[in-house]
Design a protein around this motif. Structure first.
Motif, PDB file in Angstrom:
ATOM      1  N   ALA A   1      -4.877   4.440 -32.369  1.00 44.53           N
ATOM      2  CA  ALA A   1      -3.687   4.342 -31.522  1.00 44.53           C
ATOM      3  C   ALA A   1      -2.498   3.771 -32.287  1.00 44.53           C
ATOM      4  CB  ALA A   1      -3.991   3.491 -30.293  1.00 44.53           C
ATOM      5  N   THR A   2      -2.747   2.814 -33.177  1.00 45.99           N
ATOM      6  CA  THR A   2      -1.683   2.216 -33.993  1.00 45.99           C
ATOM      7  C   THR A   2      -2.203   1.994 -35.399  1.00 45.99           C
ATOM      8  OG1 THR A   2      -2.318  -0.043 -33.380  1.00 45.99           O
ATOM      9  CG2 THR A   2      -0.626   1.049 -32.023  1.00 45.99           C
ATOM     10  N   LEU A   3      -1.281   1.762 -36.331  1.00 44.30           N
ATOM     11  CA  LEU A   3      -1.641   1.495 -37.722  1.00 44.30           C
ATOM     12  C   LEU A   3      -0.914   0.245 -38.194  1.00 44.30           C
ATOM     13  CD1 LEU A   3      -1.229   5.065 -39.316  1.00 44.30           C
ATOM     14  CD2 LEU A   3      -3.379   3.969 -38.642  1.00 44.30           C
ATOM     15  N   PRO A   4      -1.551  -0.577 -39.012  1.00 50.86           N
ATOM     16  CA  PRO A   4      -0.820  -1.689 -39.628  1.00 50.86           C
ATOM     17  C   PRO A   4       0.180  -1.137 -40.642  1.00 50.86           C
ATOM     18  CG  PRO A   4      -3.030  -1.537 -40.543  1.00 50.86           C
ATOM     19  CD  PRO A   4      -2.979  -0.563 -39.408  1.00 50.86           C
ATOM     20  N   PRO A   5       1.315  -1.797 -40.831  1.00 49.56           N
ATOM     21  CA  PRO A   5       2.330  -1.274 -41.746  1.00 49.56           C
ATOM     22  C   PRO A   5       1.903  -1.386 -43.198  1.00 49.56           C
ATOM     23  CG  PRO A   5       2.962  -3.444 -40.988  1.00 49.56           C
ATOM     24  CD  PRO A   5       1.735  -3.065 -40.210  1.00 49.56           C
ATOM     25  N   MET A   6       2.402  -0.451 -44.008  1.00 48.14           N
ATOM     26  CA  MET A   6       2.295  -0.559 -45.449  1.00 48.14           C
ATOM     27  C   MET A   6       3.538  -1.287 -45.965  1.00 48.14           C
ATOM     28  SD  MET A   6      -0.582   1.051 -46.030  1.00 48.14           S
ATOM     29  CE  MET A   6      -0.614   1.533 -47.763  1.00 48.14           C
ATOM     30  N   SER A   7       3.535  -1.680 -47.236  1.00 44.13           N
ATOM     31  CA  SER A   7       4.693  -2.401 -47.781  1.00 44.13           C
ATOM     32  C   SER A   7       5.949  -1.552 -47.787  1.00 44.13           C
ATOM     33  CB  SER A   7       4.386  -2.878 -49.204  1.00 44.13           C
ATOM     34  OG  SER A   7       4.156  -1.770 -50.066  1.00 44.13           O
ATOM     35  N   ASP A   8       5.793  -0.220 -47.811  1.00 48.09           N
ATOM     36  CA  ASP A   8       6.952   0.671 -47.836  1.00 48.09           C
ATOM     37  C   ASP A   8       7.056   1.529 -46.576  1.00 48.09           C
ATOM     38  OD1 ASP A   8       4.675   2.048 -48.493  1.00 48.09           O
ATOM     39  OD2 ASP A   8       5.522   3.091 -50.217  1.00 48.09           O
ATOM     40  N   SER A   9       6.414   1.090 -45.482  1.00 52.06           N
ATOM     41  CA  SER A   9       6.575   1.803 -44.212  1.00 52.06           C
ATOM     42  C   SER A   9       8.043   1.820 -43.805  1.00 52.06           C
ATOM     43  CB  SER A   9       5.755   1.127 -43.111  1.00 52.06           C
ATOM     44  OG  SER A   9       4.364   1.266 -43.359  1.00 52.06           O
ATOM     45  N   PHE A  10       8.508   2.960 -43.323  1.00 50.93           N
ATOM     46  CA  PHE A  10       9.887   3.170 -42.871  1.00 50.93           C
ATOM     47  C   PHE A  10      10.896   3.051 -44.007  1.00 50.93           C
ATOM     48  CE2 PHE A  10       7.547   1.454 -39.190  1.00 50.93           C
ATOM     49  CZ  PHE A  10       7.639   2.548 -38.357  1.00 50.93           C
ATOM     50  N   MET A  11      10.429   3.153 -45.250  1.00 47.66           N
ATOM     51  CA  MET A  11      11.344   3.164 -46.386  1.00 47.66           C
ATOM     52  C   MET A  11      11.707   4.609 -46.739  1.00 47.66           C
ATOM     53  SD  MET A  11      11.878   0.030 -47.010  1.00 47.66           S
ATOM     54  CE  MET A  11      11.181  -1.604 -46.813  1.00 47.66           C
ATOM     55  N   GLY A  12      12.505   4.771 -47.786  1.00 46.50           N
ATOM     56  CA  GLY A  12      12.940   6.100 -48.182  1.00 46.50           C
ATOM     57  C   GLY A  12      14.223   6.489 -47.469  1.00 46.50           C
ATOM     58  N   GLU A  13      14.614   7.742 -47.641  1.00 49.38           N
ATOM     59  CA  GLU A  13      15.871   8.244 -47.079  1.00 49.38           C
ATOM     60  C   GLU A  13      15.813   8.254 -45.561  1.00 49.38           C
ATOM     61  OE1 GLU A  13      18.420  12.415 -47.101  1.00 49.38           O
ATOM     62  OE2 GLU A  13      17.007  11.995 -48.717  1.00 49.38           O
ATOM     63  N   PRO A  14      16.773   7.631 -44.875  1.00 52.18           N
ATOM     64  CA  PRO A  14      16.755   7.619 -43.404  1.00 52.18           C
ATOM     65  C   PRO A  14      17.305   8.915 -42.830  1.00 52.18           C
ATOM     66  CG  PRO A  14      18.655   6.403 -44.172  1.00 52.18           C
ATOM     67  CD  PRO A  14      17.891   6.826 -45.407  1.00 52.18           C
ATOM     68  N   PHE A  15      16.904   9.217 -41.604  1.00 46.39           N
ATOM     69  CA  PHE A  15      17.504  10.332 -40.871  1.00 46.39           C
ATOM     70  C   PHE A  15      18.747   9.805 -40.178  1.00 46.39           C
ATOM     71  CE2 PHE A  15      17.929  12.901 -36.972  1.00 46.39           C
ATOM     72  CZ  PHE A  15      18.136  14.130 -37.573  1.00 46.39           C
ATOM     73  N   LEU A  16      19.906  10.419 -40.430  1.00 43.61           N
ATOM     74  CA  LEU A  16      21.177   9.821 -40.043  1.00 43.61           C
ATOM     75  C   LEU A  16      21.723  10.317 -38.704  1.00 43.61           C
ATOM     76  CD1 LEU A  16      22.967   9.931 -43.515  1.00 43.61           C
ATOM     77  CD2 LEU A  16      21.806   7.993 -42.452  1.00 43.61           C
ATOM     78  N   GLY A  17      21.276  11.427 -38.215  1.00 42.03           N
ATOM     79  CA  GLY A  17      21.910  11.991 -37.052  1.00 42.03           C
ATOM     80  C   GLY A  17      21.270  11.598 -35.741  1.00 42.03           C
ATOM     81  N   PRO A  18      21.899  11.887 -34.621  1.00 40.38           N
ATOM     82  CA  PRO A  18      21.220  11.738 -33.340  1.00 40.38           C
ATOM     83  C   PRO A  18      20.030  12.693 -33.263  1.00 40.38           C
ATOM     84  CG  PRO A  18      23.283  12.934 -33.056  1.00 40.38           C
ATOM     85  CD  PRO A  18      23.258  12.442 -34.463  1.00 40.38           C
ATOM     86  N   TRP A  19      19.013  12.319 -32.495  1.00 39.17           N
ATOM     87  CA  TRP A  19      17.771  13.096 -32.470  1.00 39.17           C
ATOM     88  C   TRP A  19      17.879  14.375 -31.646  1.00 39.17           C
ATOM     89  CZ3 TRP A  19      12.731   9.711 -32.390  1.00 39.17           C
ATOM     90  CH2 TRP A  19      12.689   8.964 -33.558  1.00 39.17           C
ATOM     91  N   GLY A  20      18.818  14.418 -30.762  1.00 40.75           N
ATOM     92  CA  GLY A  20      18.904  15.610 -29.937  1.00 40.75           C
ATOM     93  C   GLY A  20      20.333  16.045 -29.710  1.00 40.75           C
TER      94      GLY A  20
END
Length: 335
Positions: A316-335
């Motif tokens: 159901a869930t995962l513990p975070p890695m040291s680089d979770s949510f890193m990298g190039e972000p998505f910049l626009g609105p989702w819809g």
């Protein structure tokens, strides 16, 4: 049909295969090459111009160069040893908050050969179009889509996930050494990691901090993995916004009657949980939520420190890695 997931005019184009065969130049497409092109972005128009000159000076074959419409991107195309056409480009048209693309009347600045530099800016192009009476907001806009009934992290969307990134590209190749030379020496990708799976060497290459943007596999693996024999495209990757979206996407696709399957984690180092699904043409699409980031020392995470995935088990869930949510972000609105 030109499609997008963000503000770029298009990220994926769908083209009728029989039409491509009818319009084909003799000998351009090798057997098994079912993807029109693989596209890589560079930082400036000057880099595209310099690349064209460098390819020519080194006798590297070029399919064509110029600027295509729709999309307005300046580019050049060149084939790899297996005939997969790679495009490098600059300056794709951006779709703003109104959702309109450029009208056809603004497609007059297409180029069928390498353009002289410098070129006018996008601002000046728009000004010139307005001065000659073009109705700039008259371009195409999607008028309808499925009902938005899924709460995706606070936004109502037609499906319970949002694609935030396209890639990596996975390719089957006939000569690993020749393909590796092309993607490193010609296009400049950086080798991140080799993996041996069932005696076969697989190579993973990056362009930035993502563990890999392109992955090369020997053609002998295609049958062993049960992938379609009609194409040398192993898969194309779509990154989703989160692990929970990936789990929801899995259930959504199964409910839609899609055949969802998993492949050994060793074939996608730098990822943990991912799934594959085939499109109607038999091409495999990989959905995932996380890509390992390569830091200043250029080394990937040791295999022993990566998250272990048990096939078929989706916590159901995962513990975070040291680089979770890193990298190039998505910049626009989702819809």
């Amino acid at each position: 049909v030109f499609t997008r997931y963000g503000s770029d005019h298009h990220a994926m184009v769908l083209f009728n295969h029989s039409m491509r065969e009818a319009l084909d130049q003799p000998g351009r497409w090798k057997p098994g090459v079912t993807v029109n092109q693989i596209t890589w972005q560079v930082g400036t128009l000057g880099q595209v111009g310099d690349a064209i000159k460098w390819f020519r000076s080194n006798q590297i074959p070029i399919v064509r160069s110029g600027r295509d419409m729709p999309g307005s991107n300046w580019h050049t195309y060149l084939p790899d040893p297996d005939g997969h056409v790679n495009e490098i480009y600059y300056g794709i048209e951006q779709i703003g908050w109104t959702g309109h693309s450029k009208p056809w009347a603004m497609h007059d600045r297409a180029f069928r050969e390498a353009p002289p530099l410098p070129q006018m800016s996008e601002y000046e192009e728009v000004q010139a179009a307005m001065q000659r009476g073009v109705d700039v907001p008259s371009g195409y806009r999607m008028k309808s889509r499925p009902e938005a009934r899924h709460d995706v992290d606070g936004i109502l969307l037609p499906r319970p996930f949002k694609i935030t990134r396209l890639g990596p590209v996975r390719l089957f190749v006939h000569d690993m050494n020749a393909s590796l030379r092309f993607y490193t020496d010609t296009l400049g990708f950086i080798p991140t990691e080799d993996a041996i799976w069932n005696g076969h060497r697989c190579v993973f290459l990056r362009a930035n901090t993502e563990h890999h943007a392109v992955a090369l596999y020997p053609i002998a693996l295609r049958e062993a993995l049960g992938l379609s024999p009609h194409t040398t495209n192993f898969s194309i990757g779509f990154q989703l916004g989160s692990y929970s979206q990936l789990r929801d996407a899995r259930s959504f696709l199964i409910d839609k009657g899609c055949k969802v399957f998993e492949l050994p984690q060793e074939l996608s180092p730098g990822m943990d949980y991912s799934l594959f699904v085939r499109d109607p043409g038999g091409h495999a699409v990989q959905l995932y939520y996380y890509m390992e980031q390569i830091g200043w020392d250029g080394k990937p995470r040791p295999a022993a420190q990566r998250r272990k995935v048990v096939p078929g088990e989706w916590p159901a869930t995962l513990p975070p890695m040291s680089d979770s949510f890193m990298g190039e972000p998505f910049l626009g609105p989702w819809g």
